[in-house]
Every structure is written in C-alpha cells, then in structure tokens.
Design a protein around this motif. Structure first.
Motif, mmCIF file in Angstrom:
data_model
loop_
_atom_site.group_PDB
_atom_site.id
_atom_site.type_symbol
_atom_site.label_atom_id
_atom_site.label_comp_id
_atom_site.label_asym_id
_atom_site.label_seq_id
_atom_site.Cartn_x
_atom_site.Cartn_y
_atom_site.Cartn_z
ATOM 1 N N ALA A 135 0.809 -1.215 0.000
ATOM 2 C CA ALA A 135 0.000 0.000 0.000
ATOM 3 C C ALA A 135 0.848 1.274 0.000
ATOM 4 C CB ALA A 135 -0.919 0.001 1.225
ATOM 5 N N LEU A 136 2.161 1.143 0.206
ATOM 6 C CA LEU A 136 3.033 2.312 0.237
ATOM 7 C C LEU A 136 3.437 2.738 -1.177
ATOM 8 C CD1 LEU A 136 5.434 1.182 3.114
ATOM 9 C CD2 LEU A 136 3.333 2.533 3.307
ATOM 10 N N GLU A 137 4.030 3.913 -1.254
ATOM 11 C CA GLU A 137 4.598 4.355 -2.531
ATOM 12 C C GLU A 137 5.923 3.617 -2.710
ATOM 13 O OE1 GLU A 137 6.765 8.349 -4.082
ATOM 14 O OE2 GLU A 137 4.695 8.636 -3.380
ATOM 15 N N ILE A 138 6.020 2.796 -3.747
ATOM 16 C CA ILE A 138 7.166 1.899 -3.915
ATOM 17 C C ILE A 138 8.035 2.350 -5.087
ATOM 18 C CG2 ILE A 138 7.885 -0.469 -4.409
ATOM 19 C CD1 ILE A 138 5.274 -1.401 -3.095
ATOM 20 N N HIS A 139 9.335 2.428 -4.828
ATOM 21 C CA HIS A 139 10.308 2.738 -5.868
ATOM 22 C C HIS A 139 11.291 1.575 -5.968
ATOM 23 C CE1 HIS A 139 9.298 7.089 -6.292
ATOM 24 N NE2 HIS A 139 8.829 6.889 -5.072
ATOM 25 N N VAL A 140 11.712 1.255 -7.187
ATOM 26 C CA VAL A 140 12.708 0.212 -7.420
ATOM 27 C C VAL A 140 13.870 0.856 -8.160
ATOM 28 C CG1 VAL A 140 13.187 -2.037 -8.432
ATOM 29 C CG2 VAL A 140 10.895 -1.537 -7.559
ATOM 30 N N LEU A 141 15.061 0.708 -7.605
ATOM 31 C CA LEU A 141 16.238 1.363 -8.159
ATOM 32 C C LEU A 141 17.312 0.338 -8.499
ATOM 33 C CD1 LEU A 141 17.928 4.026 -8.635
ATOM 34 C CD2 LEU A 141 18.726 3.741 -6.270
ATOM 35 N N THR A 142 17.840 0.432 -9.709
ATOM 36 C CA THR A 142 19.001 -0.364 -10.108
ATOM 37 C C THR A 142 20.129 0.589 -10.460
ATOM 38 O OG1 THR A 142 17.730 -2.266 -10.911
ATOM 39 C CG2 THR A 142 19.912 -1.940 -11.854
ATOM 40 N N VAL A 143 21.303 0.324 -9.919
ATOM 41 C CA VAL A 143 22.475 1.161 -10.184
ATOM 42 C C VAL A 143 23.363 0.451 -11.205
ATOM 43 C CG1 VAL A 143 24.472 2.318 -9.177
ATOM 44 C CG2 VAL A 143 22.367 2.077 -7.833
ATOM 45 N N THR A 144 23.774 1.176 -12.239
ATOM 46 C CA THR A 144 24.606 0.599 -13.301
ATOM 47 C C THR A 144 25.900 1.393 -13.454
ATOM 48 O OG1 THR A 144 23.586 1.964 -15.015
ATOM 49 C CG2 THR A 144 22.575 -0.174 -14.564
ATOM 50 N N LYS A 145 26.831 0.825 -14.186
ATOM 51 C CA LYS A 145 28.094 1.517 -14.431
ATOM 52 C C LYS A 145 27.956 2.561 -15.531
ATOM 53 C CE LYS A 145 31.005 -2.341 -12.932
ATOM 54 N NZ LYS A 145 32.079 -3.315 -13.297
ATOM 55 N N LYS A 146 26.984 2.350 -16.438
ATOM 56 C CA LYS A 146 26.801 3.278 -17.556
ATOM 57 C C LYS A 146 25.355 3.746 -17.600
ATOM 58 C CE LYS A 146 30.303 0.970 -20.406
ATOM 59 N NZ LYS A 146 30.568 0.273 -21.697
ATOM 60 N N PRO A 147 25.099 4.953 -18.118
ATOM 61 C CA PRO A 147 23.717 5.429 -18.257
ATOM 62 C C PRO A 147 22.915 4.502 -19.159
ATOM 63 C CG PRO A 147 25.291 7.218 -18.572
ATOM 64 C CD PRO A 147 26.088 5.943 -18.566
ATOM 65 N N GLY A 179 26.484 4.992 -11.633
ATOM 66 C CA GLY A 179 27.354 5.458 -10.565
ATOM 67 C C GLY A 179 27.681 4.387 -9.552
ATOM 68 N N ASN A 180 28.204 4.829 -8.413
ATOM 69 C CA ASN A 180 28.531 3.957 -7.298
ATOM 70 C C ASN A 180 27.266 3.618 -6.523
ATOM 71 O OD1 ASN A 180 29.077 4.191 -4.108
ATOM 72 N ND2 ASN A 180 30.760 3.053 -5.073
ATOM 73 N N SER A 181 27.094 2.351 -6.195
ATOM 74 C CA SER A 181 25.834 1.902 -5.580
ATOM 75 C C SER A 181 25.528 2.635 -4.287
ATOM 76 C CB SER A 181 25.882 0.394 -5.314
ATOM 77 O OG SER A 181 25.943 -0.317 -6.516
ATOM 78 N N GLU A 182 26.482 2.700 -3.377
ATOM 79 C CA GLU A 182 26.231 3.327 -2.084
ATOM 80 C C GLU A 182 25.832 4.788 -2.244
ATOM 81 O OE1 GLU A 182 28.537 4.594 2.032
ATOM 82 O OE2 GLU A 182 29.638 3.704 0.366
ATOM 83 N N THR A 183 26.594 5.518 -3.069
ATOM 84 C CA THR A 183 26.324 6.950 -3.262
ATOM 85 C C THR A 183 25.003 7.169 -3.960
ATOM 86 O OG1 THR A 183 28.702 7.371 -3.408
ATOM 87 C CG2 THR A 183 27.227 9.079 -4.229
ATOM 88 N N ALA A 184 24.750 6.401 -5.032
ATOM 89 C CA ALA A 184 23.525 6.578 -5.812
ATOM 90 C C ALA A 184 22.286 6.266 -4.979
ATOM 91 C CB ALA A 184 23.567 5.698 -7.054
ATOM 92 N N ILE A 185 22.344 5.210 -4.179
ATOM 93 C CA ILE A 185 21.198 4.832 -3.358
ATOM 94 C C ILE A 185 20.939 5.897 -2.293
ATOM 95 C CG2 ILE A 185 20.372 3.157 -1.658
ATOM 96 C CD1 ILE A 185 21.831 0.999 -3.324
#
Length: 287
Positions: free
Chosen positions: A193-205, A235-241
C-alpha cells in the motif's frame, strides 16, 4: 509475518526500535517479543583470571574472593538493569497499542541466544549501533554484523530517529536475495500500500524501460498487482542509493544481504555493509 523479535539494550536507538516495532506489528498483524541479552564476556573474563603465579597464595585467595563477591553484585545489577529495560519496552509498546507478547532476558552471547529464538521468528529488529555508539559512530554494532552473517531471517536495522513510513525503496540487482525480497513484498499487503520505488544502479547510463534487471523486477511486482516507480541510475551503488533516498524522501530502504559477488557465509555484501553504515533511515535486509 506473524512474530517479530525486537532486540534492545536500552541505548539511544531503543526508542526508535520500539516505534518501528509497533509500526510493523500493527501493519503486519504480528506479535512482538522483546529480547535483552546480558553479555557474558565480562563474566567469562573474570572467571579466567589467575593470580597464583604472580603473587602470594594468601593474597591471591583474598583477591579471588573479592572478585567473586563483585561478580555476584554485578550479576544482580545486570538483572535489575535488564528488568528496567524490558519494562520500558513494554510500556512504550503498550502505549503504541502493541503490547509485547513476551519479555525475554537472556545471559550469554547475543548470537548464541538468537540461534534458539529465531526459528520461531519472522522478522528481527535491532538498532544500527548499541551502547558503544559514541565510541565508534561510523561503525556498525558488532552484534548487527554477526546477526546478518549468521541469521536466516529478515532483519530491520533501525535508525536513531523514527519517522512514519510512506515511501520505500527497493535497491534491486537481480541477486537471489533481491528476488526473494520482491516475493516477500508481493505477499505483504501492508507494504504494497506504500509508494514503492525500485532502483538499479549501473556503471553506464541507460533506459529504465529497457533494462533487463528492472524488467524482471517489474514483471514480478506487476504480477502481484503492485504499481511501482522504476529507476536506473549510473554510478557507485552506495552513493547513488543514498542520494536517491534523500531526493525522493524515502522512509524505508529494502536491500538484499548479498549481491552477485558475495563471499558466501563469511562477510556481509560490501555494498550492503556500506549502506548500513551510512544510511539515516531504517534498512530492511533480506537474506
């Protein structure tokens, strides 16, 4: 999820622990057991002392007797402290409408105590750091690292300050633990029921609509009737997240304990560990 095990040591993280436990208990319809463990390491160290080789026998015997008396007094104080900590947890949870089912005081080693408790537990909640938080504020609590390495149950790592949860982010890399996380999310009506976002971090755009990793996540969630927002960030996973959590005002981060390159059974995934150290919001870690 039917049973939550809330671990507390009475530190500054305890109050947010109680509030998050009440939030999840209410939304999941789960009962809450509260656990406080009196660490046995100091007692074991005292038992191991032997003065007979360095001082006279009579003096040694006198010192040992005094040490035994001190240990007995310390045990009494530890028991009283545990009683007060559990009483505070009970009062706080009851005031939030989620009175605990059990108050548990164990003496020993935290992980050893969990081994016989977690088999009847669906979710473990504890703070990022404990009583020594001011000594090493940029490190994870030792009990937390041991827990995530050894436990087979999901773990909610709470932040110092509580905030109501209305937006969650799934950091998704298509690892086995992330796939299990999506399955859990698909079955959890309270989180759906919450607003859900899914994020994938990659090395390239790239394009989120054509990324195969996000496509699999969307397929799984859509099949469960979940409408989510999907994001692909380079980008970097930790920073991007961390940046995304700040920008989107995320209140709960969900992440797999291990990525594809995990060293099995020995360490937490490096990205997961870094995120746990730096995150200012609660992190739900799924095994």
């Amino acid at each position: 999820m039917q049973r939550i095990l809330l671990c507390t040591d009475g530190s500054n993280f305890a109050q947010s622990n109680y509030q998050y436990a009440a939030w999840f208990g209410d939304r999941l319809g789960a009962t809450i057991d509260v656990l406080h463990v009196t660490d046995a390491r100091s007692r074991a160290a005292a038992d191991a002392r032997n003065f007979s080789g360095s001082i006279g026998l009579g003096t040694s015997e006198s010192l040992l007797q005094r040490l035994v008396a001190l240990e007995h007094e310390k045990a009494k104080l530890d028991h009283e402290r545990a009683k007060l900590i559990l009483q505070e947890a009970q009062e706080t949870l009851s005031a939030a409408g989620q009175p605990p089912a059990k108050l548990l005081h164990e003496v020993g080693y935290f992980i050893d105590c969990l081994q016989h408790l977690e088999q009847n537990t669906d979710l473990i909640i504890l703070g990022k750091r404990g009583e020594s938080e001011n000594i090493a504020p940029d490190h994870l609590g030792a009990n937390l690292e041991r827990l995530i390495r050894s436990s087979h149950k999901p773990c909610l790592v709470t932040s110092r300050e509580f905030q109501p949860i209305d937006r969650l982010l799934v950091a998704y890399d298509d690892s086995p633990s992330c796939r299990k996380l999506l399955d859990f999310l698909s079955e959890c009506a309270a989180l759906k029921a919450l607003e859900i976002h899914v994020l994938t971090v990659t090395k390239k755009p790239g394009d989120a609509t054509t990324n195969p990793c996000l496509a699999q996540a969307k397929q799984r969630l859509s099949a469960a009737g979940i409408e989510a927002h999907y994001h692909l960030v380079p980008g970097n996973s930790e920073t991007a997240i961390a940046q995304f959590c700040d920008q989107a005002k995320i209140n709960l981060l969900m992440i797999g304990a291990y990525g594809h390159s995990r060293i099995r059974h020995f360490v937490i995934g490096s990205t997961t560990a870094q995120i746990l150290r730096s995150s200012r919001i609660p992190v739900f870690v799924y095994r």
